[in-house]
Write a protein that holds these residues in place. Structure first.
Motif, PDB file in Angstrom:
ATOM      1  N   LEU A 110       0.827  -1.210   0.000  1.00 40.93           N
ATOM      2  CA  LEU A 110       0.000   0.000   0.000  1.00 40.93           C
ATOM      3  C   LEU A 110       0.859   1.256   0.000  1.00 40.93           C
ATOM      4  CD1 LEU A 110      -2.800  -1.158   2.464  1.00 40.93           C
ATOM      5  CD2 LEU A 110      -3.115  -0.503   0.064  1.00 40.93           C
ATOM      6  N   ARG A 111       1.982   1.213   0.682  1.00 44.67           N
ATOM      7  CA  ARG A 111       2.881   2.373   0.661  1.00 44.67           C
ATOM      8  C   ARG A 111       3.391   2.615  -0.751  1.00 44.67           C
ATOM      9  NH1 ARG A 111       8.104   3.850   0.794  1.00 44.67           N
ATOM     10  NH2 ARG A 111       8.852   1.702   0.598  1.00 44.67           N
ATOM     11  N   ARG A 112       3.810   1.549  -1.416  1.00 44.23           N
ATOM     12  CA  ARG A 112       4.293   1.703  -2.790  1.00 44.23           C
ATOM     13  C   ARG A 112       3.172   2.169  -3.718  1.00 44.23           C
ATOM     14  NH1 ARG A 112       9.280  -0.572  -4.076  1.00 44.23           N
ATOM     15  NH2 ARG A 112      10.457  -0.862  -2.134  1.00 44.23           N
ATOM     16  N   ASP A 119      -1.449   1.692 -11.978  1.00 44.30           N
ATOM     17  CA  ASP A 119      -2.755   1.258 -11.485  1.00 44.30           C
ATOM     18  C   ASP A 119      -2.692   0.029 -10.594  1.00 44.30           C
ATOM     19  OD1 ASP A 119      -4.205   3.275 -12.713  1.00 44.30           O
ATOM     20  OD2 ASP A 119      -4.271   2.189 -14.625  1.00 44.30           O
ATOM     21  N   ALA A 120      -1.512  -0.610 -10.502  1.00 47.12           N
ATOM     22  CA  ALA A 120      -1.414  -1.808  -9.662  1.00 47.12           C
ATOM     23  C   ALA A 120       0.028  -1.990  -9.209  1.00 47.12           C
ATOM     24  CB  ALA A 120      -1.896  -3.046 -10.416  1.00 47.12           C
ATOM     25  N   VAL A 121       0.166  -2.528  -8.005  1.00 41.86           N
ATOM     26  CA  VAL A 121       1.480  -2.869  -7.450  1.00 41.86           C
ATOM     27  C   VAL A 121       1.442  -4.341  -7.083  1.00 41.86           C
ATOM     28  CG1 VAL A 121       3.146  -2.465  -5.607  1.00 41.86           C
ATOM     29  CG2 VAL A 121       1.853  -0.540  -6.567  1.00 41.86           C
ATOM     30  N   PHE A 122       2.407  -5.122  -7.608  1.00 47.73           N
ATOM     31  CA  PHE A 122       2.440  -6.556  -7.345  1.00 47.73           C
ATOM     32  C   PHE A 122       3.745  -6.938  -6.645  1.00 47.73           C
ATOM     33  CE2 PHE A 122      -0.149  -6.276 -11.304  1.00 47.73           C
ATOM     34  CZ  PHE A 122      -1.357  -6.673 -10.734  1.00 47.73           C
ATOM     35  N   ALA A 123       3.651  -7.976  -5.827  1.00 47.98           N
ATOM     36  CA  ALA A 123       4.848  -8.504  -5.168  1.00 47.98           C
ATOM     37  C   ALA A 123       5.613  -9.392  -6.133  1.00 47.98           C
ATOM     38  CB  ALA A 123       4.458  -9.307  -3.930  1.00 47.98           C
ATOM     39  N   ILE A 124       6.928  -9.412  -5.950  1.00 40.59           N
ATOM     40  CA  ILE A 124       7.799 -10.352  -6.659  1.00 40.59           C
ATOM     41  C   ILE A 124       8.302 -11.347  -5.631  1.00 40.59           C
ATOM     42  CG2 ILE A 124       9.944 -10.619  -7.960  1.00 40.59           C
ATOM     43  CD1 ILE A 124       9.587  -7.798  -8.961  1.00 40.59           C
ATOM     44  N   ASP A 125       8.175 -12.635  -5.927  1.00 38.24           N
ATOM     45  CA  ASP A 125       8.613 -13.643  -4.957  1.00 38.24           C
ATOM     46  C   ASP A 125      10.111 -13.863  -5.044  1.00 38.24           C
ATOM     47  OD1 ASP A 125       9.109 -15.304  -7.139  1.00 38.24           O
ATOM     48  OD2 ASP A 125       7.289 -16.491  -6.863  1.00 38.24           O
ATOM     49  N   PRO A 130       6.563 -12.297 -10.732  1.00 39.86           N
ATOM     50  CA  PRO A 130       5.502 -11.441 -10.177  1.00 39.86           C
ATOM     51  C   PRO A 130       4.353 -12.308  -9.679  1.00 39.86           C
ATOM     52  CG  PRO A 130       5.462 -11.368 -12.576  1.00 39.86           C
ATOM     53  CD  PRO A 130       6.681 -12.170 -12.198  1.00 39.86           C
ATOM     54  N   GLN A 131       3.829 -11.954  -8.520  1.00 37.39           N
ATOM     55  CA  GLN A 131       2.680 -12.664  -7.945  1.00 37.39           C
ATOM     56  C   GLN A 131       1.454 -11.768  -8.114  1.00 37.39           C
ATOM     57  OE1 GLN A 131       2.255 -15.620  -6.739  1.00 37.39           O
ATOM     58  NE2 GLN A 131       4.266 -16.423  -6.134  1.00 37.39           N
ATOM     59  N   TYR A 132       0.668 -12.059  -9.158  1.00 36.56           N
ATOM     60  CA  TYR A 132      -0.494 -11.214  -9.449  1.00 36.56           C
ATOM     61  C   TYR A 132      -1.609 -11.362  -8.412  1.00 36.56           C
ATOM     62  CZ  TYR A 132       1.749 -10.527 -13.964  1.00 36.56           C
ATOM     63  OH  TYR A 132       2.643 -10.210 -14.951  1.00 36.56           O
ATOM     64  N   LEU A 133      -1.509 -12.385  -7.565  1.00 36.60           N
ATOM     65  CA  LEU A 133      -2.485 -12.563  -6.495  1.00 36.60           C
ATOM     66  C   LEU A 133      -1.924 -12.119  -5.149  1.00 36.60           C
ATOM     67  CD1 LEU A 133      -4.208 -15.898  -7.536  1.00 36.60           C
ATOM     68  CD2 LEU A 133      -4.932 -13.541  -7.952  1.00 36.60           C
ATOM     69  N   VAL A 134      -0.904 -11.289  -5.192  1.00 36.67           N
ATOM     70  CA  VAL A 134      -0.432 -10.559  -4.010  1.00 36.67           C
ATOM     71  C   VAL A 134      -0.204  -9.137  -4.492  1.00 36.67           C
ATOM     72  CG1 VAL A 134       1.231 -10.392  -2.133  1.00 36.67           C
ATOM     73  CG2 VAL A 134       0.737 -12.622  -3.146  1.00 36.67           C
ATOM     74  N   GLY A 135      -1.253  -8.346  -4.483  1.00 40.88           N
ATOM     75  CA  GLY A 135      -1.127  -7.018  -5.067  1.00 40.88           C
ATOM     76  C   GLY A 135      -2.152  -6.037  -4.547  1.00 40.88           C
ATOM     77  N   VAL A 136      -1.946  -4.799  -4.943  1.00 39.34           N
ATOM     78  CA  VAL A 136      -2.858  -3.700  -4.616  1.00 39.34           C
ATOM     79  C   VAL A 136      -3.254  -3.023  -5.926  1.00 39.34           C
ATOM     80  CG1 VAL A 136      -3.081  -1.456  -3.484  1.00 39.34           C
ATOM     81  CG2 VAL A 136      -1.889  -3.318  -2.318  1.00 39.34           C
ATOM     82  N   VAL A 161      -4.405  -7.602 -16.002  1.00 40.31           N
ATOM     83  CA  VAL A 161      -3.250  -6.878 -15.468  1.00 40.31           C
ATOM     84  C   VAL A 161      -2.992  -5.625 -16.306  1.00 40.31           C
ATOM     85  CG1 VAL A 161      -0.746  -6.964 -15.085  1.00 40.31           C
ATOM     86  CG2 VAL A 161      -2.176  -8.914 -14.454  1.00 40.31           C
ATOM     87  N   PRO A 162      -2.884  -4.450 -15.699  1.00 33.05           N
ATOM     88  CA  PRO A 162      -2.643  -3.219 -16.466  1.00 33.05           C
ATOM     89  C   PRO A 162      -1.334  -3.279 -17.248  1.00 33.05           C
ATOM     90  CG  PRO A 162      -3.287  -2.718 -14.203  1.00 33.05           C
ATOM     91  CD  PRO A 162      -3.028  -4.189 -14.256  1.00 33.05           C
ATOM     92  N   THR A 163      -1.237  -2.447 -18.262  1.00 33.66           N
ATOM     93  CA  THR A 163      -0.016  -2.399 -19.075  1.00 33.66           C
ATOM     94  C   THR A 163       1.169  -1.923 -18.245  1.00 33.66           C
ATOM     95  OG1 THR A 163      -1.343  -1.918 -21.033  1.00 33.66           O
ATOM     96  CG2 THR A 163       1.015  -1.449 -21.161  1.00 33.66           C
ATOM     97  N   GLU A 164       0.940  -0.920 -17.440  1.00 35.90           N
ATOM     98  CA  GLU A 164       2.007  -0.400 -16.590  1.00 35.90           C
ATOM     99  C   GLU A 164       1.703  -0.726 -15.131  1.00 35.90           C
ATOM    100  OE1 GLU A 164       2.826   3.697 -17.202  1.00 35.90           O
ATOM    101  OE2 GLU A 164       3.156   3.480 -19.370  1.00 35.90           O
ATOM    102  N   THR A 165       2.630  -1.414 -14.504  1.00 35.46           N
ATOM    103  CA  THR A 165       2.484  -1.790 -13.093  1.00 35.46           C
ATOM    104  C   THR A 165       3.777  -1.499 -12.361  1.00 35.46           C
ATOM    105  OG1 THR A 165       3.242  -4.060 -13.432  1.00 35.46           O
ATOM    106  CG2 THR A 165       0.870  -3.643 -13.717  1.00 35.46           C
ATOM    107  N   THR A 166       3.708  -1.564 -11.047  1.00 36.23           N
ATOM    108  CA  THR A 166       4.891  -1.468 -10.198  1.00 36.23           C
ATOM    109  C   THR A 166       5.099  -2.815  -9.521  1.00 36.23           C
ATOM    110  OG1 THR A 166       4.524   0.876  -9.775  1.00 36.23           O
ATOM    111  CG2 THR A 166       5.935  -0.297  -8.213  1.00 36.23           C
ATOM    112  N   SER A 167       6.333  -3.265  -9.505  1.00 38.70           N
ATOM    113  CA  SER A 167       6.647  -4.535  -8.857  1.00 38.70           C
ATOM    114  C   SER A 167       7.640  -4.291  -7.731  1.00 38.70           C
ATOM    115  CB  SER A 167       7.239  -5.527  -9.867  1.00 38.70           C
ATOM    116  OG  SER A 167       6.302  -5.830 -10.884  1.00 38.70           O
ATOM    117  N   VAL A 168       7.490  -5.025  -6.648  1.00 36.97           N
ATOM    118  CA  VAL A 168       8.378  -4.879  -5.499  1.00 36.97           C
ATOM    119  C   VAL A 168       8.671  -6.261  -4.930  1.00 36.97           C
ATOM    120  CG1 VAL A 168       6.372  -4.427  -4.015  1.00 36.97           C
ATOM    121  CG2 VAL A 168       8.653  -3.874  -3.209  1.00 36.97           C
TER     122      VAL A 168
END
Length: 580
Positions: A110-112, A119-125, A130-136, A161-168
């Protein structure tokens, strides 16, 4: 935390596990669904999509996608439709098959998201996926993506999944899709959450740490190491018959003796042999002449002219140290595992041994963590002085550890990973801080990414419970200490000798023990460690409380005592001496 609602997907069929109810699988004492719900506990509305579960709290809305098992996109659509009329701008979407999820994971996503323009931030394992089912998601973007599909049934996640996302990259985002992954997750959680008392923790350190490689070294250069092979004597001790006292070498048991004018000095020429009835002046350590039957020490002797006699009522003594009476060539001087101390080095030199096969000494790097820590210069707003980093090298030296350097690690995204990768030149990494479970406490997750083997997951002790000890695949031991100064020093004194024993394949050190006269005033439900003084009558008196944010409580104290749970006055406790 940024305002958000949550959709938890808990209806997967787990086809690779025989169709079991995967979210209900218990790992580490809780189900994977419970782990997901706990991680979103700070969200506003929470919707669980899956079969009805009567045990869930009333505040959690439960719905089911139609048809059941029609995929994650359909489940997300059903969950989004179930959210109330006052929606939050952000939606957390989680799958309930990740046993290591925490609230910190969601807070960081949520901070990211709040800082991002995507439009979306997803976790990277940990494997980089990318884990599309761990995201905001932005609610508006998620609703638009779902509305753009002709059907939600059996659609892949990439369809929305949006074209532009942020991954962390975030810890704890690996899922469990097979029985083997469940087994490994259970083992990992058991290894990282178990709390050990000091006795068990020390035993693991002594037996489970990998010993250092043995090498030949000059004993004067490896104080703190331990012998990797026995030392046997290369020369007799004494090398020849020597006088044990200042006095007179005599030939014959009864005087008087005729005193010669020559003198035998230690390291000097050996006097010529004695004839019966002769005596010669001799110093302690001097080689006695042939024919010597005994040495008459000065305090037993009387001289008249050139005549030497024994004073009346003085005992008959030999006072000669015979060749090899202490050690003969080939005798065992010290077994493998013996620590290289001043006594060992001196004893080895006396039998013509100056080098040996050793392990150690243990070389350490000290790492102070946190942006708030400052070693030198004026303090800025929010900073605190590094009050323990400067004293750690001295404390570690007293425990047999040689500190090669001391560094400061800032709070950065990959600082801990870099720290655990650059491990050449030391055997022990002493990390102060970042061992807890907060958002800034990244050591444990970095240890997991480095695939280090956990030896001591936590301690059942106050203070110091967040301690962790692990072994990296590259060899070094990690000793993760609490950031609290007193806790860090207490754990360092309690565990380091066992770490040194394990790495040098030496026996564990003997403990100092005695009665604690006021144990009942200190003891609690778990083991405690507190400053103490020597009591005049023997034993110790401990402090009933201590301020742990600094080391002022150690001023004018003789050491620390380890107090067992529910101890009573007079209980025998372990004492850890302080170096002054």
């Amino acid at each position: 935390m940024t305002a958000a609602d949550a959709i938890v997907l808990a209806g997967g069929r787990a086809s690779r596990m025989g169709g079991v109810d995967k979210p209900a699988i218990v790992i580490g004492g809780r189900s994977m669904l419970d782990a997901a719900l706990d991680s979103v506990r700070e969200c506003g509305e929470i919707v669980v999509v899956g079969p009805h579960r009567p045990e869930l709290a009333a505040r959690i809305q439960q719905v089911r996608e139609v048809p059941p098992g029609s995929g994650p996109v359909a489940a997300i659509g059903t969950g989004l439709s179930a959210l109330g009329p006052d929606p939050s701008p952000w939606i957390v979407v989680l799958a309930a098959d990740m046993p290591f999820l925490t609230a910190d994971t969601v807070r960081e996503l949520l901070r990211r998201a709040a800082e991002s323009t995507t439009d979306a931030v997803f976790a990277i394992d940990g494997s980089g996926r990318p884990q599309y089912l761990v995201g905001v998601w932005r609610r508006s973007a998620l609703a638009a993506a779902l509305a753009g599909l002709d059907s939600l049934v059996n659609q892949p996640m990439k369809a929305i999944v949006p074209t532009e996302t942020t991954s962390v990259e975030l810890p704890g985002t690996g899922d469990c899709d097979t029985e083997e992954e469940v087994r490994r997750a259970r083992e990992t959680l058991a290894a990282t959450t178990t709390r050990l008392d000091l006795t068990e923790a020390r035993a693991r350190l002594v037996t489970d740490l990998t010993p250092l490689v043995a090498y030949e070294a000059h004993l004067d250069e490896v104080g703190g190491a331990a012998l990797a092979a026995p030392i046997v004597t290369a020369g007799a001790l004494p090398r020849f018959d020597v006088s044990a006292m200042d006095g007179y070498a005599v030939c014959g048991d009864d005087g008087p003796w005729q005193l010669r004018r020559d003198i035998g000095f230690a390291g000097g020429a050996r006097p010529v042999g004695l004839l019966p009835g002769e005596a010669v002046r001799i110093a302690t350590g001097a080689h006695v002449p042939d024919g010597t039957t005994s040495v008459l020490r000065d305090e037993f002797a009387a001289i008249t002219g050139d005549e030497l006699t024994r004073l009346p009522d003085t005992p008959l003594r030999g006072d000669i140290r015979r060749r090899g009476e202490d050690q003969m060539v080939g005798d065992l001087l010290a077994p493998a595992g013996t620590r290289v101390t001043t006594a060992l080095r001196s004893a080895a030199a006396s039998v013509e041994v100056t080098s040996g096969l050793v392990r150690g000494p243990v070389r350490a790097r000290v790492v102070m963590t946190g942006d708030e820590i400052r070693s030198t210069g004026p303090l800025q707003t929010g900073q605190t002085r590094d009050s323990i980093g400067p004293v750690l090298p001295d404390i570690l030296a007293g425990l047999g550890v040689h500190v090669v350097d001391r560094v400061h690690l800032r709070d950065t995204a990959h600082g801990f990973d870099d720290m655990l990768t650059a491990t050449a030149g030391f055997d022990l990494l002493v990390v102060v801080g970042a061992t807890g479970g907060g958002a800034a406490d990244q050591l444990r997750t970095a240890i997991a990414r480095a695939e280090a083997r956990i030896v001591v997951p936590r301690l059942s002790m106050r203070p110091g419970g967040s301690t962790v000890v692990a072994e990296l695949p590259t060899g070094p031991t990690i000793l993760g200490l609490p950031g609290n100064p007193f806790a860090a020093i207490a754990v360092l004194l309690a565990l380091t000798p066992s770490i040194v024993a394990g790495r040098t394949a030496a026996p564990p050190p003997r403990s100092l023990r005695g009665p604690l006269h006021n144990a009942a005033d200190i003891a609690g439900p778990i083991q405690r460690i507190t400053p103490a003084r020597h009591a005049p009558e023997g034993g110790y008196t401990g402090d009933t409380s201590v301020r742990t944010a600094h080391l002022a409580g150690l001023i004018d104290r003789d050491g620390l005592v380890i107090v067992p749970p529910d101890a009573t006055d007079g209980t025998i406790v372990e004492f850890l001496p302080l170096q002054h």
